[in-house]
Design an enzyme around this catalytic site. Structure first.
Site, PDB file in Angstrom:
ATOM      1  N   ILE A 203      33.498  46.019  37.541  1.00 43.45           N
ATOM      2  CA  ILE A 203      32.360  45.096  37.616  1.00 43.45           C
ATOM      3  C   ILE A 203      31.989  44.822  39.076  1.00 43.45           C
ATOM      4  O   ILE A 203      30.806  44.775  39.430  1.00 43.45           O
ATOM      5  CB  ILE A 203      32.713  43.778  36.878  1.00 43.45           C
ATOM      6  CG1 ILE A 203      32.894  44.050  35.377  1.00 43.45           C
ATOM      7  CG2 ILE A 203      31.640  42.719  37.104  1.00 43.45           C
ATOM      8  CD1 ILE A 203      33.485  42.876  34.584  1.00 43.45           C
TER       9      ILE A 203
ATOM     10  N   ASP B  73      43.516  40.246  50.221  1.00 49.17           N
ATOM     11  CA  ASP B  73      44.238  39.790  49.034  1.00 49.17           C
ATOM     12  C   ASP B  73      43.775  38.361  48.785  1.00 49.17           C
ATOM     13  O   ASP B  73      44.076  37.463  49.578  1.00 49.17           O
ATOM     14  CB  ASP B  73      45.750  39.849  49.298  1.00 49.17           C
ATOM     15  CG  ASP B  73      46.557  39.306  48.124  1.00 49.17           C
ATOM     16  OD1 ASP B  73      45.961  38.785  47.155  1.00 49.17           O
ATOM     17  OD2 ASP B  73      47.796  39.386  48.197  1.00 49.17           O
TER      18      ASP B  73
ATOM     19  N   TYR C 173      45.750  34.137  31.261  1.00 54.40           N
ATOM     20  CA  TYR C 173      44.414  34.619  31.649  1.00 54.40           C
ATOM     21  C   TYR C 173      43.343  33.628  31.211  1.00 54.40           C
ATOM     22  O   TYR C 173      42.464  33.262  31.989  1.00 54.40           O
ATOM     23  CB  TYR C 173      44.175  35.992  31.017  1.00 54.40           C
ATOM     24  CG  TYR C 173      42.859  36.629  31.407  1.00 54.40           C
ATOM     25  CD1 TYR C 173      42.701  37.250  32.643  1.00 54.40           C
ATOM     26  CD2 TYR C 173      41.766  36.622  30.543  1.00 54.40           C
ATOM     27  CE1 TYR C 173      41.492  37.839  33.000  1.00 54.40           C
ATOM     28  CE2 TYR C 173      40.569  37.208  30.892  1.00 54.40           C
ATOM     29  CZ  TYR C 173      40.430  37.821  32.122  1.00 54.40           C
ATOM     30  OH  TYR C 173      39.234  38.407  32.485  1.00 54.40           O
TER      31      TYR C 173
ATOM     32  N   LYS D 171      40.796  31.578  33.659  1.00 52.90           N
ATOM     33  CA  LYS D 171      39.343  31.766  33.621  1.00 52.90           C
ATOM     34  C   LYS D 171      38.631  30.446  33.327  1.00 52.90           C
ATOM     35  O   LYS D 171      37.511  30.233  33.794  1.00 52.90           O
ATOM     36  CB  LYS D 171      38.988  32.843  32.597  1.00 52.90           C
ATOM     37  CG  LYS D 171      39.366  34.240  33.081  1.00 52.90           C
ATOM     38  CD  LYS D 171      38.601  34.583  34.355  1.00 52.90           C
ATOM     39  CE  LYS D 171      38.889  35.947  34.900  1.00 52.90           C
ATOM     40  NZ  LYS D 171      38.110  36.296  36.088  1.00 52.90           N
TER      41      LYS D 171
HETATM   42  P1  NAD Z   1      39.186  45.862  37.409  1.00 50.76           P
HETATM   43  O1  NAD Z   1      40.647  45.754  37.221  1.00 50.76           O
HETATM   44  O2  NAD Z   1      38.540  47.193  37.296  1.00 50.76           O
HETATM   45  O3  NAD Z   1      38.723  45.214  38.779  1.00 50.76           O
HETATM   46  C1  NAD Z   1      39.355  44.098  39.340  1.00 50.76           C
HETATM   47  C2  NAD Z   1      39.326  44.269  40.828  1.00 50.76           C
HETATM   48  O4  NAD Z   1      39.950  43.128  41.446  1.00 50.76           O
HETATM   49  C3  NAD Z   1      40.138  45.504  41.263  1.00 50.76           C
HETATM   50  O5  NAD Z   1      39.429  46.180  42.276  1.00 50.76           O
HETATM   51  C4  NAD Z   1      41.414  44.886  41.804  1.00 50.76           C
HETATM   52  O6  NAD Z   1      42.067  45.688  42.759  1.00 50.76           O
HETATM   53  C5  NAD Z   1      40.867  43.613  42.410  1.00 50.76           C
HETATM   54  N1  NAD Z   1      41.917  42.631  42.670  1.00 50.76           N
HETATM   55  C6  NAD Z   1      42.892  42.232  41.830  1.00 50.76           C
HETATM   56  N2  NAD Z   1      43.691  41.373  42.466  1.00 50.76           N
HETATM   57  C7  NAD Z   1      43.212  41.225  43.722  1.00 50.76           C
HETATM   58  C8  NAD Z   1      43.610  40.484  44.852  1.00 50.76           C
HETATM   59  N3  NAD Z   1      44.710  39.715  44.830  1.00 50.76           N
HETATM   60  N4  NAD Z   1      42.867  40.550  45.984  1.00 50.76           N
HETATM   61  C9  NAD Z   1      41.777  41.337  46.030  1.00 50.76           C
HETATM   62  N5  NAD Z   1      41.355  42.094  45.001  1.00 50.76           N
HETATM   63  C10 NAD Z   1      42.075  42.032  43.861  1.00 50.76           C
HETATM   64  O7  NAD Z   1      38.572  44.873  36.320  1.00 50.76           O
HETATM   65  P2  NAD Z   1      37.092  44.352  36.035  1.00 50.76           P
HETATM   66  O8  NAD Z   1      36.957  44.347  34.576  1.00 50.76           O
HETATM   67  O9  NAD Z   1      36.084  45.035  36.891  1.00 50.76           O
HETATM   68  O10 NAD Z   1      37.261  42.823  36.493  1.00 50.76           O
HETATM   69  C11 NAD Z   1      36.429  42.174  37.432  1.00 50.76           C
HETATM   70  C12 NAD Z   1      36.392  40.698  37.080  1.00 50.76           C
HETATM   71  O11 NAD Z   1      35.746  40.538  35.812  1.00 50.76           O
HETATM   72  C13 NAD Z   1      37.773  40.059  36.931  1.00 50.76           C
HETATM   73  O12 NAD Z   1      37.753  38.755  37.472  1.00 50.76           O
HETATM   74  C14 NAD Z   1      37.943  39.994  35.416  1.00 50.76           C
HETATM   75  O13 NAD Z   1      38.848  38.979  35.025  1.00 50.76           O
HETATM   76  C15 NAD Z   1      36.529  39.711  34.988  1.00 50.76           C
HETATM   77  N6  NAD Z   1      36.245  40.000  33.594  1.00 50.76           N
HETATM   78  C16 NAD Z   1      36.469  41.250  33.090  1.00 50.76           C
HETATM   79  C17 NAD Z   1      36.196  41.483  31.747  1.00 50.76           C
HETATM   80  C18 NAD Z   1      36.420  42.832  31.112  1.00 50.76           C
HETATM   81  O14 NAD Z   1      36.372  42.929  29.857  1.00 50.76           O
HETATM   82  N7  NAD Z   1      36.638  43.892  31.879  1.00 50.76           N
HETATM   83  C19 NAD Z   1      35.679  40.457  30.937  1.00 50.76           C
HETATM   84  C20 NAD Z   1      35.444  39.214  31.503  1.00 50.76           C
HETATM   85  C21 NAD Z   1      35.736  38.998  32.832  1.00 50.76           C
END
Ligand code: NAD
Length: 253
Positions: free
Chosen positions: A22, A67, A159, A163
């Site tokens: 995302i 981070d 989680y 959130k």
């Molecule tokens: P993803 O795992 O592909 O991306 C998450 C990104 O965050 C990765 O690049 C990861 O390396 C980075 N990250 C994690 N911990 C970190 C840290 N300590 N410092 C810096 N970067 C860090 O997952 P995604 O689905 O793209 O998730 C993006 C956001 O969307 C997240 O907050 C997730 O909770 C939220 N989200 C995702 C979904 C879903 O279904 N995929 C649904 C609702 C919300």
């Protein structure tokens, strides 16, 4: 013109966790409308690859190591960006992790890790961004529908709690930052096809389960969440602050 209010020309935009999923889709959407996305994440190699993806699509982007679980690092990053570019217009607090597990056996460190990144990391990102933003700045928190409802049938208490905190940090900081002219909104996506859902979850049938439970009959693609982030980051949403905007295919309806 309405279309002018969607433009972000010359804007400097930090996207945490911006090297994939995302976050990367948001970086691209912001770039398409004229912003310079600064993709911030932990892994230099992934960062370089993400910058290349945007470059190959015809956009300029930068990578910064970060981070979000380390408040000093978050503070340093926002200061560096503001100093280097003489402005900070948009920050997307997107970085997040999901550690699934039965609450009765999940370790304290798993609980703490999820809260450190998804709740404290979001707070530090919003706070440190606001210290460098001028009036007109916008912050978008990527929360989740999991902060509004428990996502049945998974075991995701840490989680979900993190959130809910992220969603509420956006609302509360919107109130605190309103007199500075900084807007803060949250997105609450439903299930989205990313590495988090494809790689991090061991049951391959989840996509089928989620799709069946979603009125639109499918999970989202990252671009369908990125367009919302772009809207909330742009002047087109100028009367919105403190909102939690759900994009879940009707899941929580
Ligand atoms: P993803 O795992 O592909 O991306 C998450 C990104 O965050 C990765 O690049 C990861 O390396 C980075 N990250 C994690 N911990 C970190 C840290 N300590 N410092 C810096 N970067 C860090 O997952 P995604 O689905 O793209 O998730 C993006 C956001 O969307 C997240 O907050 C997730 O909770 C939220 N989200 C995702 C979904 C879903 O279904 N995929 C649904 C609702 C919300």
């Amino acid at each position: 013109m309405y279309q002018d209010r969607l433009r972000l020309d010359g804007n400097i935009a930090v996207v945490t966790g911006g090297t994939r999923g995302i976050g990367l889709a948001i970086g691209r959407a912001l770039a398409e409308f004229g912003a310079l996305p600064i993709l911030a994440g932990r892994n230099e190699k992934h960062g370089a690859a993400a910058v290349d993806v945007l470059k190959n699509a015809g956009f300029t982007a930068e990578f910064k190591s970060l981070d979000v679980g380390n408040s000093t690092a978050v503070s340093a990053l926002m200061a560096d960006v503001a100093e280097a570019h003489h402005r900070l217009d948009i920050v997307i607090a997107n970085a997040g992790i999901a550690i699934e597990g039965d609450a009765l056996v999940q370790s304290d460190s798993d609980w703490q890790n999820v809260l450190d990144i998804n709740a404290s990391g979001v707070f530090w990102t919003v706070r440190e961004a606001a210290r460098h933003m001028k009036a007109g700045g916008t912050i978008v928190v990527v929360g989740s529908m999991s902060g509004l409802v428990a996502n049945v049938p998974q075991k995701h208490t840490a989680y979900n709690a993190s959130k809910a905190a992220a969603n509420m940090i956006a609302r509360s900081m919107a109130v605190e930052l309103a007199d500075k002219g900084i807007r803060v909104n949250a997105i609450a996506p439903g299930y989205v096809r990313t590495d988090m859902t494809e790689g991090g979850i061991d049951n391959p049938d989840w996509f089928k389960v989620w799709s069946e439970r979603t009125p639109l009959g499918r999970v989202a693609e990252p671009e369908e969440i990125a367009s919302l982030a772009h809207f909330l980051a742009s002047p087109a949403s100028s009367y919105m602050t403190g909102s939690i905007v759900v994009a879940d295919g009707g899941y929580t309806s």
